[in-house]
Scaffold this motif. Structure first.
Motif, PDB file in Angstrom:
ATOM      1  N   VAL A   1       0.781  -1.259   0.074  1.00 50.66           N
ATOM      2  CA  VAL A   1      -0.188   0.046  -0.087  1.00 50.66           C
ATOM      3  C   VAL A   1       0.937   1.361   0.123  1.00 50.66           C
ATOM      4  O   VAL A   1       0.837   2.325  -0.789  1.00 50.66           O
ATOM      5  CB  VAL A   1      -0.885   0.073   1.091  1.00 50.66           C
ATOM      6  N   LEU A   2       1.839   1.152   0.740  1.00 50.26           N
ATOM      7  CA  LEU A   2       2.719   2.211   0.863  1.00 50.26           C
ATOM      8  C   LEU A   2       3.334   2.607  -0.475  1.00 50.26           C
ATOM      9  O   LEU A   2       3.215   3.838  -0.934  1.00 50.26           O
ATOM     10  CB  LEU A   2       3.817   2.140   1.913  1.00 50.26           C
TER      11      LEU A   2
ATOM     12  N   THR B   1       0.830   4.130  -2.742  1.00 50.90           N
ATOM     13  CA  THR B   1       0.601   5.367  -2.482  1.00 50.90           C
ATOM     14  C   THR B   1       1.490   6.359  -3.047  1.00 50.90           C
ATOM     15  O   THR B   1       1.190   7.579  -3.631  1.00 50.90           O
ATOM     16  CB  THR B   1       0.529   5.621  -0.925  1.00 50.90           C
TER      17      THR B   1
ATOM     18  N   GLY C   1       1.033   6.605  -6.521  1.00 50.47           N
ATOM     19  CA  GLY C   1      -0.172   7.518  -6.786  1.00 50.47           C
ATOM     20  C   GLY C   1      -0.045   9.017  -6.662  1.00 50.47           C
ATOM     21  O   GLY C   1      -0.151   9.610  -7.625  1.00 50.47           O
ATOM     22  N   ILE C   2       0.739   9.275  -5.541  1.00 55.89           N
ATOM     23  CA  ILE C   2       1.112  10.690  -5.472  1.00 55.89           C
ATOM     24  C   ILE C   2       1.931  11.308  -6.637  1.00 55.89           C
ATOM     25  O   ILE C   2       1.618  12.292  -7.081  1.00 55.89           O
ATOM     26  CB  ILE C   2       1.707  10.699  -3.955  1.00 55.89           C
TER      27      ILE C   2
ATOM     28  N   LEU D   1      -0.038  11.622  -9.590  1.00 55.64           N
ATOM     29  CA  LEU D   1      -1.394  12.575  -9.387  1.00 55.64           C
ATOM     30  C   LEU D   1      -0.683  13.800  -9.605  1.00 55.64           C
ATOM     31  O   LEU D   1      -1.041  14.806 -10.384  1.00 55.64           O
ATOM     32  CB  LEU D   1      -1.819  12.599  -8.188  1.00 55.64           C
ATOM     33  N   LEU D   2       0.378  14.221  -9.086  1.00 54.69           N
ATOM     34  CA  LEU D   2       1.111  15.663  -9.063  1.00 54.69           C
ATOM     35  C   LEU D   2       2.033  15.641 -10.502  1.00 54.69           C
ATOM     36  O   LEU D   2       1.717  17.018 -10.961  1.00 54.69           O
ATOM     37  CB  LEU D   2       2.272  15.595  -7.968  1.00 54.69           C
TER      38      LEU D   2
ATOM     39  N   SER E   1       0.250  14.965 -13.084  1.00 56.01           N
ATOM     40  CA  SER E   1      -0.819  15.115 -14.028  1.00 56.01           C
ATOM     41  C   SER E   1      -1.320  16.383 -14.311  1.00 56.01           C
ATOM     42  O   SER E   1      -1.817  16.971 -15.083  1.00 56.01           O
ATOM     43  CB  SER E   1      -2.110  14.336 -13.660  1.00 56.01           C
TER      44      SER E   1
ATOM     45  N   ILE F   1       7.218  10.788  -0.776  1.00 53.70           N
ATOM     46  CA  ILE F   1       6.107  11.849  -0.880  1.00 53.70           C
ATOM     47  C   ILE F   1       6.807  13.371  -0.310  1.00 53.70           C
ATOM     48  O   ILE F   1       6.614  14.250  -1.064  1.00 53.70           O
ATOM     49  CB  ILE F   1       5.294  11.338   0.302  1.00 53.70           C
TER      50      ILE F   1
END
Lengths: 1015, 127
Positions: A833-834, A837, A840-841, A844-845, A847, A1006
């Motif tokens: 999951v880490l 994540t 994903g971060i 996302l950023l 994008s 992150i």
């Protein structure tokens, strides 16, 4: 050679799929090799089936899910093996045809061959399965793979819609079938066809009501699959597929699955269920006539043949229905079973329909024309195609000297026979004649079109033909048709030879003992009703076919059924969607919490005890410090939390949030959870830093007065209600543990008993080499023998028992042992999951491009970047803090298995150090210390954890330390060092190292990414 | 002591729900953070209070779940569960915060009411 039957059967079933998948491994250019491999798969299947032969008494079984009555039981009896040979044999010819059809188009073949293989395997599975649930699995697999085949052209929206239509119709039918099978199994406790036959042969089955419903549901399943009215519309729609698919699906396989099931059930239920026969006859006859009529009113070649397929399927259903009128116990005439060559009927259909489709595809492909009226002069331009098409069409029309004629005679004979019992059957006879007329009309139209003078425009198409490739493979587009249709004429001219080869498949031959009884000679020498019907059909068919009647194409109004249904579903779906998915966060949130409150209220009504104040353990008198600290912390938590809604400044809110988190850390300490406290502390530090970073990326609060989204008072009231309810439930749950404490204290449960487990697991003397050995002989202890799961973990944390096969975690820090050993799977999931994540971060950023934020001064973004903001104090401190943090992390990491600590905490501590360093010194300075990118670090950690979980058990098994290589199994032991010293090594350390790296990588990734946004 | 813990949980939940009903995504994110604190404390409450009180009023503190640490240890299982939960909620919070940034960049607002009007999916009727 003595191979178990089950293996041969499994090979027969799965060879096409396996070899189809194998073609994916070859390079795209190697077309010939791929075709040959796919062909080999189907031929392997044929070979294996011939090796098995017919063994109706064998029960080859592969245990699959016995607890759900779903073992893969197979039944190689006549019907099954015949169908399987048909599927595999036609499949092999279709592979050759597909090579000719797709030509050198690599991509099409690349997709086609594996999908076809999968479909063939699914179909073989259906016809060979004895277990009904096992058959259902394969049944659904045909729906899925046929969906892939029908929706071949992914750019064609219409074709996709038709594929969805076919999938939904057959899928819904499949659901009905599943329901039927489950009901049937539930009612009779028979899960295979043979068991079912046994049950029904005993007379009336148990639960006749349920069984009747089950039969109805199974019939719906068959009707959808075999395109019976009113579900027939999907079959012509499925013509959107490339022709090899149509030829395979609609001649020998998919649509025959329903017929197969009816044939399989015929001897089982036809005698018992009175409605079974008439239902089949009525639906079959309707479908037959409708299909024939629509075929005449169609213009497209493939459409015509599709509707004749519908018609023929109706005929087959009807035939099995007619059989019930005399079969079994309640036949008035008692003239034996009048079913005549039921299996040869199916074979007959495949023998002319497959060539028709193949040749239709060839004509479309070579001439580029899809409609019959456009094909004038085919005889002149493409004589071979015309000859084969007419030969197959002749068989379709049931002309004399073909197998088809014999079968038509047989069918008419059967109708005549059944009509003696029920007069209304004569209506079915009329419908059958009308259908036969339609078939003759199609032949006549084909012939007149082909022989007509060619239209002057055809030489364009002729040129196009020359553009196609030539050679052996290209000829594959027509010769499989010739190879198949030949058998029609073998059956017509030499019924004896045909019977020798295929006759063995018939088990329940009725009144006619030999195929030659239906041949044209016998029919002429013994004139009767069947011959009269045939002659009528041929005569009227020729006349009507030549006449201009019924020429205008007419669309089937049933075609509107599915799109209408689809649109309706979408409309209502949208109505419901827009009501419940309003996009309002408040509504979702109120829904979720409201449901929770309702659930709690329900629980309180069911269990009124929940409303009583539980007894909680007293704190005693002596522990003044503990009392003081707990009161203080409670006050802190409540105060910081309550401050948050009362302040408008976001920075204050974030700091309050952090303060609340730190107070929670204190609470963990009071509850004797040092690991938690450390983790929470580190997470809180990083969390506050993150939140502050993010606030800098967001605009300042707009200055306008707080307009509450929900008015303040109701909002507070609702919050109060939810909070108090949840608190009450926690109180109830927490009091259970307190209750036990009270019991121990009062002596109801003796403390020694409570302690027994823990004492058994007390650390042995350091020289405990063969730890766990003596426990191997002990009695088997299961977790339920302990008062709580926690005690079980307590007992097994260090040392093993029989339960854990002599294996303990080898650590004294129980929490850490649970995390990395007993519940290593959870931890693996967690670090996954880490890693996800972080991914994903990052994505996302990237994008969205960074934008100038109102209210944030871009010059004061980064602590270290601006010289005027450089703080010497901070820089100097960081030089000390970072090494200290890293050393502390290493210490915590190594001690973690026995003392508070472990990979998580160490990772977080290192992250905090690195994060602060990153903020003051910048990314370049960080890169000098940690040369790996954070994302890569997280991936490395994840791989290390996974690799440890996989490799260590394998090594253990190879060295003989354990018997089975369970994923994530660990080992711990003592490594001798010099001077008699020993080092206690456990392999979970590597797993923990993976956790450590993943945590560091994730949190650094992150923070670093958000910092980059600021810069 | 359980009572005190329950009071903490209740208060945190109340504030969390209150914040989550707010008009801005930042407040909602804070509410989610508070929720995870309260949930963790809730699991902790299941392990019972870390003190054993004998009938004479004499108190025996339990030890941290490390073997050989004390005569009686607290239940290690809730702690293992919470440890996992803390790290996961940390990751989820970080994701949520990033989502805030991205949402703001895409829509130029963090107001819930404005957002709910922003992207309404259109009906897809084909055929």
């Amino acid at each position: 050679m003595n191979i178990p039957l089950i293996h041969v059967l499994l090979m027969a079933i799965f060879a096409p799929a396996a070899f189809g998948a194998l073609t994916l491994c070859l390079p795209r250019r190697a077309i010939t090799a791929r075709v040959l491999i796919a062909l080999f798969g189907l031929l392997t299947s044929v070979g294996a089936l011939l090796m098995v032969g017919v063994q109706p008494d064998a029960v080859p079984t592969l245990s699959f899910v016995p607890s759900m009555h779903m073992d893969l039981v197979f039944n190689p009896d006549q019907l099954g093996v015949f169908f399987a040979l048909l599927v595999a044999g036609v499949g092999a010819l279709i592979v050759i045809y597909a090579r000719g059809y797709f030509g050198p188009d690599e991509d099409s073949l690349y997709r086609f061959l594996p999908t076809l293989g999968l479909f063939a395997s699914a179909m073989l599975g259906i016809v060979l399965s004895d277990n009904m649930l096992g058959m259902f699995l394969f049944w659904e697999l045909t729906s899925v793979s046929s969906f892939l085949l029908i929706g071949w052209n992914r750019e064609d929206r219409h074709a996709l819609l038709l594929a969805i239509q076919a999938f939904v119709v057959t899928g819904l039918g499949g659901l009905s079938l599943l329901g039927g099978i489950l009901l049937m199994g539930h009612a009779t406790d028979a899960w295979t066809f043979r068991e079912l036959l046994h049950v029904f042969s005993q007379g009336t089955p148990p639960n006749p009501g349920l069984v009747t419903w089950a039969c109805l549901m199974i019939f719906i399943g068959c009707a959808t699959k075999s395109a019976q009215w009113p579900f027939h519309f999907w079959l012509p729609g499925a013509m959107a597929a490339p022709t090899p698919v149509s030829a395979y699906l609609h001649s020998a396989t998919m649509v025959k699955a329903g017929v197969y099931l009816v044939a399989r059930l015929f001897p089982i239920i036809a005698a018992w269920l009175v409605y079974w026969g008439p239902t089949l006859v009525i639906f079959g006859a309707l479908t037959m006539l409708l299909g024939g009529y629509l075929a005449v009113r169609s213009a497209g070649l493939k459409k015509i043949f599709a509707y004749t397929t519908v018609s023929q399927l109706g005929l087959l259903m009807c035939m099995y229905g007619l059989g019930a009128f005399h079969g079994g116990g309640h036949g008035e005439h008692g003239a034996g079973d009048p079913l005549i060559f039921p299996v040869t009927q199916i074979l007959n259909h495949a023998l002319y329909k497959a060539p028709l489709f193949i040749i239709a595809g060839a004509i479309i492909h070579i001439c580029g024309k899809t409609e019959l009226p456009q094909l004038k002069g085919l005889w002149k331009t493409h004589r071979i195609l015309a000859i084969i098409a007419l030969a197959a069409g002749y068989a379709l029309a049931g002309g004399p000297m073909t197998l088809s004629f014999t079968m038509k005679e047989a069918f008419f004979y059967q109708i005549e026979h059944a009509a003696h019992a029920e007069v209304w059957i004569w209506m079915v006879g009329g419908m059958a004649v009308a259908t036969a007329i339609c078939n003759v009309m199609i032949l006549v139209r084909m012939a007149t079109t082909f022989f007509a003078a060619p239209e002057p425009t055809t030489h364009d198409a002729h040129d196009e033909h020359h553009a196609h490739e030539h050679g052996l493979w290209a000829a594959g587009i027509w010769w499989p048709a010739a190879a198949i249709v030949l058998w029609q004429f073998v059956g017509g001219f030499a019924p004896g030879l045909f019977e020798t080869i295929f006759g063995g498949v018939e088990t329940n031959v009725g009144s006619w003992e030999h195929l030659s009884y239906g041949s044209v000679w016998h029919a002429i020498s013994h004139p009767g009703v069947p011959l009269f019907m045939s002659l009528t059909a041929i005569g009227l068919g020729v006349v009507l076919g030549l006449s201009p009647l019924f020429r205008r194409p007419q669309a089937d109004f049933h075609n509107e059924l599915f799109p209408g249904y689809f649109r309706g579903m979408q409309y209502f779906g949208h109505v419901i969607f827009s009501r419940f998915q309003s996009g309002s966060l408040r509504q979702y949130f109120l829904c979720v919490l409201g449901a929770l409150l309702l659930g709690l209220a329900g629980a309180c009504i069911m269990e009124p005890d929940l409303l009583r104040m539980p007894e909680v353990a007293p704190l005693g008198s002596a522990l003044l410090g503990l009392k003081l600290a707990s009161f203080l912390l409670t006050g802190l938590i409540c105060a910081t939390a309550l401050m948050m809604p009362f302040t408008e400044r976001r920075i204050v809110r974030v700091l309050m949030l952090g303060a609340c988190g730190f107070s929670v850390t204190g609470m963990y300490l009071l509850y004797q959870a040092p690991d938690l406290a450390l983790t929470q502390l580190m997470c809180e530090i990083i969390g506050v830093v993150l939140f502050l970073l993010v606030l800098r990326l967001l605009p300042e609060e707009s200055e306008k007065a707080e307009k509450h989204y929900v008015p303040k008072l109701p909002r507070a009231a609702f919050a109060l209600l939810v909070g108090v309810s949840i608190g009450w439930i926690v109180l109830q749950a927490g009091s259970v543990a307190d209750q036990r404490n009270i019991e121990i204290a009062k002596g109801i449960v003796s403390e020694s008993e409570h302690h027994a487990a823990a004492e058994a697991a007390m650390i042995p003397v350091a020289s405990g080499h063969g730890h766990g050995e003596e426990l191997r002989h002990g009695e088997r202890v299961t977790p339920s023998d302990y008062a709580s799961l926690g005690q079980w973990f307590e007992a097994h944390s260090y040392d093993g028992t029989v339960m854990t096969e002599g294996r303990g975690g080898g650590g004294t820090n129980i929490v850490n042992v649970i995390l990395v050993d007993f519940r290593g799977y959870d931890t693996l999931g967690e670090i996954t999951v880490l890693a996800i994540t972080v991914m994903g971060i990052l994505s996302l950023l990237s994008s969205v491009p960074p934008t100038r934020i109102r209210g944030v001064d871009p010059t004061v973004c980064y602590v270290g970047a601006q010289p005027q903001l450089r703080s010497i104090l901070l820089h100097t401190a960081m030089r000390l803090v970072l090494p200290l943090a890293l050393v502390f992390a290493a210490y915590i990491f190594f001690k973690g298995h026995n003392q508070p600590g472990g990979g998580f905490i160490a990772g977080l501590i290192a992250s905090v150090g690195l994060a602060v360093y990153r903020m003051t010194e910048g990314f370049d300075a960080l890169k000098r210390i940690v040369p790996i990118r954070p994302g890569h670090l997280a991936a490395t950690g994840l791989s290390l954890a996974l690799g440890t979980g996989l490799l260590v058990p394998m090594l253990l098994m190879l060295t003989g330390a354990v018997d089975d290589a369970a994923f994530l199994r660990s080992w711990h032991g003592y490594i001798p060092l010099f001077g008699g010293a020993e080092y206690h090594l456990t392999t979970v350390m590597f797993f923990d190292l993976g956790v450590f790296l993943c945590v560091v990588g994730a949190s650094m990734g992150i923070i670093n990414r958000l910092e980059e946004e600021l810069e | 002591m359980t009572i005190l813990l329950v009071i903490c949980i209740t208060v945190i939940f109340i504030v969390g729900v209150y914040l989550m009903l707010g008009r801005e995504l930042k407040g909602i994110a804070m509410g989610v953070f508070l929720f995870s604190h309260a949930a963790n404390l809730g699991i902790l409450a299941m392990s019972g209070q870390p003190v054993l009180v004998r009938s004479q009023g004499e108190s025996l503190p339990k030890g941290a779940p490390i073997l050989g640490n004390a005569e009686m240890l607290v239940d290690p299982l809730p702690q293992a569960l919470i440890l996992t939960s803390i790290v996961i909620s940390f990751a989820v919070s970080a994701f949520l915060l990033t989502l805030l940034v991205v949402t703001h960049r895409r829509t130029d607002t963090l107001e819930v009411r404005a957002l709910s009007k922003a992207d309404r999916p259109a009906p897809v009727i084909f055929g």
